[in-house]
Design an enzyme around this catalytic site. Structure first.
Site, PDB file in Angstrom:
ATOM      1  N   LEU B 227      -5.105  -0.950  -3.188  1.00  0.00           N
ATOM      2  CA  LEU B 227      -6.439  -0.915  -3.804  1.00  0.00           C
ATOM      3  C   LEU B 227      -7.423  -1.871  -3.098  1.00  0.00           C
ATOM      4  O   LEU B 227      -7.145  -3.059  -2.967  1.00  0.00           O
ATOM      5  CB  LEU B 227      -6.324  -1.298  -5.287  1.00  0.00           C
ATOM      6  CG  LEU B 227      -7.610  -1.194  -6.095  1.00  0.00           C
ATOM      7  CD1 LEU B 227      -8.047   0.251  -6.225  1.00  0.00           C
ATOM      8  CD2 LEU B 227      -7.447  -1.844  -7.461  1.00  0.00           C
ATOM      9  N   ASP B 228      -8.568  -1.342  -2.681  1.00  0.00           N
ATOM     10  CA  ASP B 228      -9.645  -2.136  -2.074  1.00  0.00           C
ATOM     11  C   ASP B 228      -9.210  -2.824  -0.781  1.00  0.00           C
ATOM     12  O   ASP B 228      -9.796  -3.824  -0.376  1.00  0.00           O
ATOM     13  CB  ASP B 228     -10.188  -3.180  -3.068  1.00  0.00           C
ATOM     14  CG  ASP B 228     -10.761  -2.528  -4.322  1.00  0.00           C
ATOM     15  OD1 ASP B 228     -11.234  -1.386  -4.226  1.00  0.00           O
ATOM     16  OD2 ASP B 228     -10.727  -3.155  -5.385  1.00  0.00           O
ATOM     17  N   GLU B 229      -8.171  -2.285  -0.156  1.00  0.00           N
ATOM     18  CA  GLU B 229      -7.658  -2.907   1.064  1.00  0.00           C
ATOM     19  C   GLU B 229      -7.824  -2.006   2.290  1.00  0.00           C
ATOM     20  O   GLU B 229      -7.377  -2.363   3.377  1.00  0.00           O
ATOM     21  CB  GLU B 229      -6.160  -3.234   0.893  1.00  0.00           C
ATOM     22  CG  GLU B 229      -5.834  -4.269  -0.152  1.00  0.00           C
ATOM     23  CD  GLU B 229      -6.119  -5.689   0.322  1.00  0.00           C
ATOM     24  OE1 GLU B 229      -6.319  -5.889   1.534  1.00  0.00           O
ATOM     25  OE2 GLU B 229      -6.158  -6.580  -0.527  1.00  0.00           O
TER      26      GLU B 229
END
Lengths: 284, 284, 284, 284
Positions: B227-229
């Site tokens: 996530l969000d990486e």
């Protein structure tokens, strides 16, 4: 430079507060150069800064303090009243990198930073010449020879000796011990070379390079025992691209570092910053 | 709009590579509208994008592909050749917030985003009217009624049904399951409302407010199972101050979100982005 | 610092051009560190810059020039080939204001600006100490005593004497005579303290203050006989507000001036700038 | 949305002024949400804005006005007191370009712009659908058929009919006649697509392209009879490069236009702007 008094207040928000302060100022015929207010709606805390022409007042700084005290007590104020002509004593801590040091020294030399830079303390001998040119004492504290504990003890003695009001970590690459952080609480400013909270800790440009961000930055903040976690005063960012190497980021980021640090220090010296919990109110 | 072919290449850097490609283009009399190169010195990888006037070529897209293949093989290229007139099919995933959706629809409506928006999929019924106004099918996938697994299965079927090339999460507040992320690798773009890696996860403006940063931002990135990486395509930031509440940040940040997302999508649609490991080369 | 050759070309756009150049480079086994292309669609002019690792070439700079000449002729190229290790000789012209001078000297001192600063020429004696600290000859040309014509004649002789390649007007407050502008065409860079074309001429911050703009800036440009009308290399801006006096603008704007000038000079020194008519192509 | 009263004052700076106003507010037990002051040191003019929670006051708006009047008279104040719940009536004037119109309508639709958009007036029929979707009357005033004088007379009647408080020129490409400018003084806001004073007049992006600037921008300002010379409320800029055509600038600049215009209007609607001579104080 016109002499001013700066009256800086924070206290619980209350009706009548501004009226009481401005009534007091009007009674003494104060010419207000600049006035800023802020109410934190969440915590109900009120913040105020007045900059007053000293020559408009019939009072000395001391007399002003005495007369204002009852108002301050009534409203449970944290407050300070300072004289723009009483320069703060500033110590610059550096390592090998000279860009922030040179930038601050030049701004000080030309009068933009209104303070006394009383000494430069460094853990390397490399930047001696910058001190010499400006006729500022340079203290090389040899961390390798002394060990960390003794080195920081020496630094603390130097800060005492010079009666330092503000300690600036101008790319000083050593982590201050907790007790020193606590002692300097609100009186030590660091520049970190990333837009915090991204890339705290070591080698932030390398971290930024590896993450592939499209912006790099710098953060000027008060030093606290939690590394890179103190109240933020100022941040700067700059656009980069895939064609920038970590070395390019180092070069470009220096512009952010210099500007964020210089602004943060100026705000502090001009009494524009109020720390509230782990944040700052900055009347820029 | 002038028809162009985009030839996008990445491969190990080698002497003779550019010569071979440009020789090939010259032999076919190609008029090059735009050319960009990048060598990643650290990994020794080479990246190149050419935009070529289609009407300057005596070759169809297919014939071009056939003739170019031996060169591509010789230099172990990842490569793609696309036709600017073959629009990609785009699905917009949304929730209740309309600012990104409205912004993208308007840019598409006025021809700035050159694609076919084939459907809008949302986990709430609220934004139906935006779809109606633009005559785009709107699919409300009711997560509460269906449960997460079924809901995402439905979404996957919709993406299949519409033969979607690019899935855009325009403030879609649900986390895609790993298998869907993997399936859409390099073909799903998200907008996160912080300057990543700061404030990943939920309620980033609230996190920003609590940390007391002086800048807020938004990050457009490819979706990955972490996530969000995922690889960052574009970021925008904006200055704020102590006087901004978390609500003010939400309002101001929308400008960053809209612009970062719109730019990121445009770069993707124009074949300006090459993903390399967890980073992007963007020939903006 | 790695030795590179920079091959910079502009010529009429033609099919086969890039192929010819890259073929030539491949034949000599050149490792290309950076390559940039641009075609001006309006004028049909093509611009190209290659940065090549010198140690990858079996040729000296002179031999390279000799072998490349036929290609250059065939395509009617304006071109130059320079060696990153052959430093340009730079003269800094200043007046009383030290911020740009100090900034440039520091960037040079730390190796960021890769050149030889051969002299500082000023129409006032004030900045002598900056020259002394860096061991650079300082020439005070006394305009009041000499008169303008003689003063500029003296400056011209100094530029000759030091065999200056690049003349930098680092807040030099005198207007160069036309003949000197013409002689230094493309080899003299000025910093103007406004975002041109706004506020050309004298006292730009005062003009900005009076107009009530919300942004101030600085412009780095080549000097031409038309004052403040030369090709722009770089611009910086900064937000201001009604609370900024003209003096605040002067202080804040210095940050823009320093950064725009330093970037402009670096681009020029690294052969990243091509002047075309009254504009620049900058392969930043 | 919390109901507030906004008290906005400008007058000659005098000792006792703030005390009188804050005394008055304290007497009525006012809870101050936001307070801003500014003194123009050059002209000796004082500016102040208070935002007060309506429910903290025992007074109606009218009663407040009546009681405040003696103070206002004593200090020769220009002043206004407005109620955040009394929405201003706004007319949008447009032409064929929809980006500003769509942006404003969306911000209004989602409650970010707190006003009544009472009509859209355009010199072309193209944007009717935007009005329809939002259920706003659309008036096509056919300049070609009517002639300029009659067309503007019609517009004036429409502004009267809808009792318009604020006229917004959202890329309305017609120049208002002097008498209308005068009538709408301080009540008409325009967006100009350049960073004024650069590139006033027609085709600013083309002008910017020809001058070779490295930044483009947009300016939100009050309309005055002198074209593009009115008091500036807000400006935005964006970096461009040699690779941007005039068309690219048009596309990119729209982001600046939308943001500068939306901010300028919001500041105006929230009574954050005070016009002083040809400049603005903006308590943003």
């Amino acid at each position: 430079m016109q002499q001013t008094f700066r009256l800086v207040i924070d206290c619980p928000d209350q009706v009548g507060l501004v009226a009481a302060v401005s009534q007091f100022l009007a009674q003494h015929n104060a010419t207000i150069v600049e006035a800023n207010h802020h109410t934190d709606q969440q915590t109900g805390r009120f913040f105020m800064r007045h900059e007053i022409r000293a020559d408009s007042l019939p009072l000395s700084l001391e007399a002003f303090r005495g007369e204002f005290e009852p108002i301050a007590d009534r409203y449970q104020m944290n407050w300070r009243l300072t004289d723009s002509h009483q320069k703060q004593k500033v110590a610059l801590l550096a390592s090998k990198e000279s860009h922030c040091l040179n930038d601050l020294l030049h701004r000080w030399h030309t009068g933009e930073l209104h303070c006394d830079i009383v000494c430069i303390i460094a853990n390397h001998p490399h930047l001696q010449q910058f001190a010499d040119w400006h006729d500022i004492p340079y203290h090389w504290v040899d961390f390798d020879a002394l060990g960390k504990a003794q080195a920081f003890s020496d630094i603390e003695h130097l800060l005492d000796f010079y009666q330092v009001n503000l300690t600036v970590l101008a790319r000083f690459m050593q982590i201050l011990p907790d007790n020193l952080c606590q002692r300097l609480a609100g009186k030590a400013i660091n520049i970190h070379h990333s837009f915090l909270p991204s890339f705290a800790g070591a080698r932030p440009y390398q971290q930024a390079y590896e993450r592939g961000v499209k912006l790099i930055g710098a953060t000027c903040h008060y030093v606290t025992p939690d590394l890179d976690e103190g109240p933020i005063i100022e941040q700067e960012v700059m656009r980069i691209s895939h064609s920038d190497t970590a070395e390019d980021m180092v070069r470009k980021g220096k512009n952010c570092e210099k500007q964020a640090l210089a602004n943060g220090i100026r705000y502090h010296l001009e009494e524009r910053v109020i720390i509230h919990q782990n944040k700052t109110v900055v009347f820029a």
